[in-house]
Design a protein around this motif. Structure first.
Motif, short mmCIF file in Angstrom:
data_model
loop_
_atom_site.label_atom_id
_atom_site.label_comp_id
_atom_site.label_asym_id
_atom_site.label_seq_id
_atom_site.Cartn_x
_atom_site.Cartn_y
_atom_site.Cartn_z
N PRO A 179 -0.34 8.29 4.94
CA PRO A 179 0.20 7.00 4.81
C PRO A 179 1.43 6.94 4.08
O PRO A 179 0.93 7.20 2.63
N THR A 207 3.27 2.83 5.92
CA THR A 207 2.40 1.40 5.66
C THR A 207 2.88 0.56 4.98
O THR A 207 2.51 -0.62 4.88
N GLY A 225 -1.41 3.89 0.34
CA GLY A 225 -0.52 5.13 0.62
C GLY A 225 -0.17 5.77 -0.39
O GLY A 225 -0.48 5.55 -1.63
#
Length: 280
Positions: A179, A207, A225
């Motif tokens: 992420p 993300t 993330g």
């Protein structure tokens, strides 16, 4: 009692532990450097530098003198800057990358405004790419930005390693896409993250897509993330996770000062020198 010229020579010898290298830095001959150190020792009444055929080192008195010398020279330079610079007038349009603006830059700007009260300082904070473009368009006089090491221009202040950063609460599934918290394209750190992951065959997903560093920090602290940061800029509440999550190693980044060649040199050079001196 202590001549600043002699003190500067002594500091150069202390920093390099070499009379030859000190002479090169100061633009003097080696005998001149040796003579000036001896004069300082005579003024102090103490041996400051021990030298033989193999090495140069400071004595205990030399270590003490080094601290005093740095303080004396700092006060001397501040006074000179004040009285020489206070008459400097005009307008200085300065731009700083938003993450670099979170470091020592505010203190430098406060000191600069005190030393040069007649200069109208205008600050723009943004991303490195747009700031460089505004400089090229003549809209700024000096910018402090991040650059790729292979394409670095201007005056390099320092070079730093890029690392992966996250909140300590973050947990990653090694089989899931990484992420990413990234700046909107085009972005140097965004490209560095994606290229490094793809080079190792790692999948990824974005993300959070942000415009400024505060957005990156908010997303990191929310634990959604990882992001790419120069190591020196990692906030205290975040951690490097390169090894923790077996993420690919990243390259380096240059912190650089770019000046507008059409701008007045004196104020630009004064601020550039102040930033360079405090960032090392």
């Amino acid at each position: 009692m202590f001549d600043p010229v002699l003190l500067r020579t002594f500091v150069a010898v202390a920093d390099t532990l070499s009379f030859t290298r000190a002479a090169e830095l100061l633009g003097l001959s080696q005998p001149t450097v040796s003579q000036q150190v001896r004069k300082l020792e005579s003024a102090a009444g103490r041996v400051l530098v021990a030298r033989d055929t193999r090495a140069v080192r400071l004595t205990d008195n030399g270590d003490a003198m080094l601290g005093f010398a740095r303080s004396i020279l700092a006060a001397h330079d501040e006074a000179a800057a004040y009285f020489l610079g206070s008459a400097m007038r005009g307008r200085l349009r300065f731009g700083a990358a938003d993450d670099l603006a979170l470091t020592h830059v505010p203190q430098v700007l406060r000191d600069f405004r005190q030393l040069y009260p007649q200069i109208n300082l205008e600050l723009t904070v943004g991303q490195s790419g747009p700031l460089a473009r505004r400089l090229a368009a003549g809209q700024l006089d000096l910018v402090y930005v991040k650059q790729e090491t292979d394409h670095s221009e201007g005056r390099r202040v320092r070079r730093e390693r890029l690392v992966w950063v996250a909140h300590r609460s973050l947990r990653l599934d090694p089989d899931a896409p990484v992420p990413l918290i990234v700046y909107q394209a085009p972005s140097f750190s965004r490209d560095a993250a994606i290229h490094a992951l793809e080079a190792e065959g790692r999948t990824w997903r974005i993300t959070c897509n942000v415009r400024e560093v505060n957005g990156v920090l908010t997303a990191l602290r929310a634990g959604i993330g990882v992001a790419v940061f120069p190591r020196v800029l990692i906030p205290d509440d975040l951690v490097e996770v390169t090894g923790t999550f077996e993420l690919p190693r990243l390259g380096e980044v240059d912190f650089s000062l770019l000046a507008n060649p059409r701008s007045a040199r004196e104020p630009v050079d004064a601020l550039a020198n102040a930033i360079h001196a405090t960032a090392r």
